[in-house]
Design an enzyme around this catalytic site. Structure first.
Site, mmCIF file in Angstrom:
data_model
loop_
_atom_site.group_PDB
_atom_site.id
_atom_site.type_symbol
_atom_site.label_atom_id
_atom_site.label_comp_id
_atom_site.label_asym_id
_atom_site.label_seq_id
_atom_site.Cartn_x
_atom_site.Cartn_y
_atom_site.Cartn_z
ATOM 1 N N SER A 135 0.803 -1.214 0.000
ATOM 2 C CA SER A 135 0.000 0.000 0.000
ATOM 3 C C SER A 135 0.844 1.276 0.000
ATOM 4 O O SER A 135 0.431 2.295 -0.531
ATOM 5 C CB SER A 135 -0.948 -0.003 1.192
ATOM 6 O OG SER A 135 -0.235 -0.221 2.369
ATOM 7 N N GLN A 138 6.729 0.113 -3.290
ATOM 8 C CA GLN A 138 7.042 -1.127 -3.993
ATOM 9 C C GLN A 138 8.549 -1.291 -4.074
ATOM 10 O O GLN A 138 9.310 -0.340 -3.916
ATOM 11 C CB GLN A 138 6.370 -1.184 -5.368
ATOM 12 C CG GLN A 138 6.893 -0.208 -6.386
ATOM 13 C CD GLN A 138 6.035 -0.264 -7.658
ATOM 14 O OE1 GLN A 138 4.830 -0.490 -7.601
ATOM 15 N NE2 GLN A 138 6.656 -0.038 -8.803
ATOM 16 N N ASP A 288 6.882 -4.795 13.255
ATOM 17 C CA ASP A 288 6.121 -5.334 12.128
ATOM 18 C C ASP A 288 6.755 -6.667 11.717
ATOM 19 O O ASP A 288 7.074 -6.879 10.557
ATOM 20 C CB ASP A 288 6.208 -4.306 10.977
ATOM 21 C CG ASP A 288 5.082 -4.455 9.967
ATOM 22 O OD1 ASP A 288 4.156 -5.232 10.232
ATOM 23 O OD2 ASP A 288 5.143 -3.784 8.919
#
Ligand code: ADP
Ligand code: MG
Length: 510
Positions: A135, A138, A288
């Site tokens: 999101s 890239q 994360d």
């Protein structure tokens, strides 16, 4: 006024997309909805092709994916909050992937050239197509002029503006909710949106990610079996991050890891221990840690990437955690309770004994379990649920730690379903406890942090005993572990903000 109009329009658009996907009101409850809501929903679905999504159970997921980056993040947060959207929907959202179609190569090259101020040919020998697109950014694989293979992460075009607009809309909805709903106010949506904004600012500045990589590299330079990719500073900027390319096996591909002959149990231990070391020893951790961000290189080293979301714990926080763990293991619930008051986390208006009683209700069932069934993450999760009832102010950094721990335990258990969190984490936790709660640590800490000299008292011999007892207890707990995979990635900093749109739209429809 213009803001009110544009925010309302954006929220309406979100509501409209959700309505099209039947994501607002489950089909089985549709009949009970008031007639204006039913009429609006019918209108939204006009012209909809039946096969809009992968099946009715994926409605909310499909709607959020269509709504774009901020809403994908929103959905990922909602997946962790069954208390807000119900267990069924929270479960559905777990399949929400942070994957979007890539933007074109030409655009990617143009951004790199603009950001780094040089033509691609002066930066890279080859510059390949996108290999992953999410999101926010890239990633492309490239080879530098010096012949080094690198990963080039590029922010999506206009993603900053989009986030700013969506955050504005969430803020608008948050203020409305706080104004009109008592239940809504309890969720403190305005401060949650402020937090979301802060965290997004960091995530949208790749220089901060580069700095996080560099800081973790420095902290963990002597850590066994763990490393992070090296930053190529000359080819990095606010919107471009270039790092050493890691050849290896994705953590998600457990059969391939096994096929390569890696010791999966040892890898599971490395996952847990690295996380605990960073959190406890350094006070700076990867927040994360899902499988997609972990690769095992060909030498068997665990490599963590994607440091967009990180957490920091102050010395006081780490000490606080040490005290809690210590208190639970020794079943000293009054002590665990008292620590919360001493740290000023729970207001004096609450009763220590009643709080201790509630903590006992968490501790006794957990501590009474065989070691293989104990989860550090579950202990912290239940603890924070109780502390909330005692009006403990939300401590975002501790929540982030707890949520990351859930994910990290899940990753480790997919590698070793029999993992025992205590035995695996014991060497790190022991160091922590000896250092912070052992006599030396006590003296070092006294007066400087949460601890006070008064609490140190004259109890040093007793504390040495305690320290030994606790270490023995930790060692005793080392056996096997129960599988409880929890693979989902939970970006905790999105707290509360997530609920806003859904709640707002539900209120409008009510
Ligand atoms: N240095 C690297 N070496 C090899 N693969 C990488 C590297 N950096 C990123 N990748 C690949 O690209 C994917 C996306 O990168 P990541 O930094 O996680 O971005 P996002 O924030 O989009 O998830 C990773 O899951 C990994 O497969
Ligand atoms: Mg990632």
């Amino acid at each position: 006024m213009a803001n009110v109009v544009s925010n309302s329009a954006r929220l309406l658009h979100a509501g409209f997309v959700m309505a099209r996907y039947d994501a607002l009101i489950p089909t089985d409850q549709l009949k009970q909805a008031p007639w204006p809501a039913r009429a609006l929903l019918k209108l939204a679905k006009l012209g909809r092709t039946e096969n809009l999504n992968g099946g009715e159970h994926n409605n909310l997921t499909a709607a959020l994916t269509q709504l774009g980056p901020s809403y994908i993040k929103l959905g990922q947060f909602l997946a962790t909050r069954p208390d807000i959207i119900g267990a069924k929907r929270a479960f559905e959202l777990k399949v929400l992937q942070d994957r979007l179609p890539a933007f074109g190569d030409a655009e990617a090259r143009a951004i790199v050239e603009r950001e780094l101020g040089k033509p691609i040919s002066q930066l890279f020998e080859t510059f390949g197509p996108a290999i992953a697109a999410a999101s926010i950014a890239q990633v492309h694989k490239a080879i530098t002029l010096e012949g080094k293979t690198v990963a080039v992460k590029i922010l999506r075009p206009n993603v900053e503006t989009r986030f700013r607009n969506d955050i504005d809309s969430f803020g608008f909805a948050a203020r409305m909710i706080e104004r009109v709903s008592k239940e809504g106010r309890r969720l403190r949506p305005v401060s949650a949106v402020a937090m979301l904004e802060e965290s997004m600012k960091l995530e949208l500045d790749l220089r901060m990610e580069a700095a996080a990589l560099s800081e973790i590299a420095q902290n963990s330079k002597d850590d066994p079996g763990f490393r992070v990719p090296e930053v190529d500073w000359a080819r990095s900027s606010k919107r471009v991050l270039t790092t050493e390319w890691i050849d290896g096996t994705p953590m998600a591909n457990v059969p391939a890891l096994r096929g390569k002959g890696f010791n999966l149990n040892a890898l599971a231990d490395t996952v847990i221990q690295s996380f605990l070391r960073h959190a406890i020893r350094d006070g700076f951790f990867h927040a994360d840690m899902h499988q997609g961000n972990l690769i095992v290189d060909n030498a068997g080293t665990l490599v963590a990437m994607d440091f967009g979301i990180t957490g920091r714990l102050s010395e006081g926080d780490r000490l606080f955690l040490a005290e809690i763990l210590y208190g639970f293991i020794t079943r000293d619930y009054v002590r665990v309770a008292q620590v919360h008051f001493d740290a000023g986390y729970v207001p004096d208006t609450q009763d220590v004994s009643t709080f201790a009683q509630a903590l006992r209700a968490i501790g006794e069932p957990i501590m009474g379990l065989p070691a293989e069934q104990i989860s550090m993450a579950r202990l912290l999760t239940q603890l924070f649920e109780v502390t909330e009832q005692f009006q403990m102010q939300t401590q975002p950094q501790l929540l982030l730690l707890q949520k990351t721990m859930v994910v990290t335990e899940g990753v480790a258990r997919t590698l070793n379903p029999n993992l025992n969190i205590w035995s695996s984490g014991e060497p790190v936790v022991r160091y922590w406890i000896e250092r912070k709660l052992g006599p030396i640590g006590k003296i070092e800490q006294a007066g400087s942090s949460v601890m006070s000299l008064a609490r140190l008292g004259l109890k040093i011999p007793a504390m040495i005993d305690d320290a030994h007892r606790i270490i023995r207890k930790l060692s005793d707990m080392a056996k096997s572990d129960t599988p409880k995979p929890s693979r989902w990635h939970t970006p905790a900093l999105l707290m509360g903000a997530a609920a806003l749109v859904v709640i707002a739209i539900k209120m409008v429809l009510r």
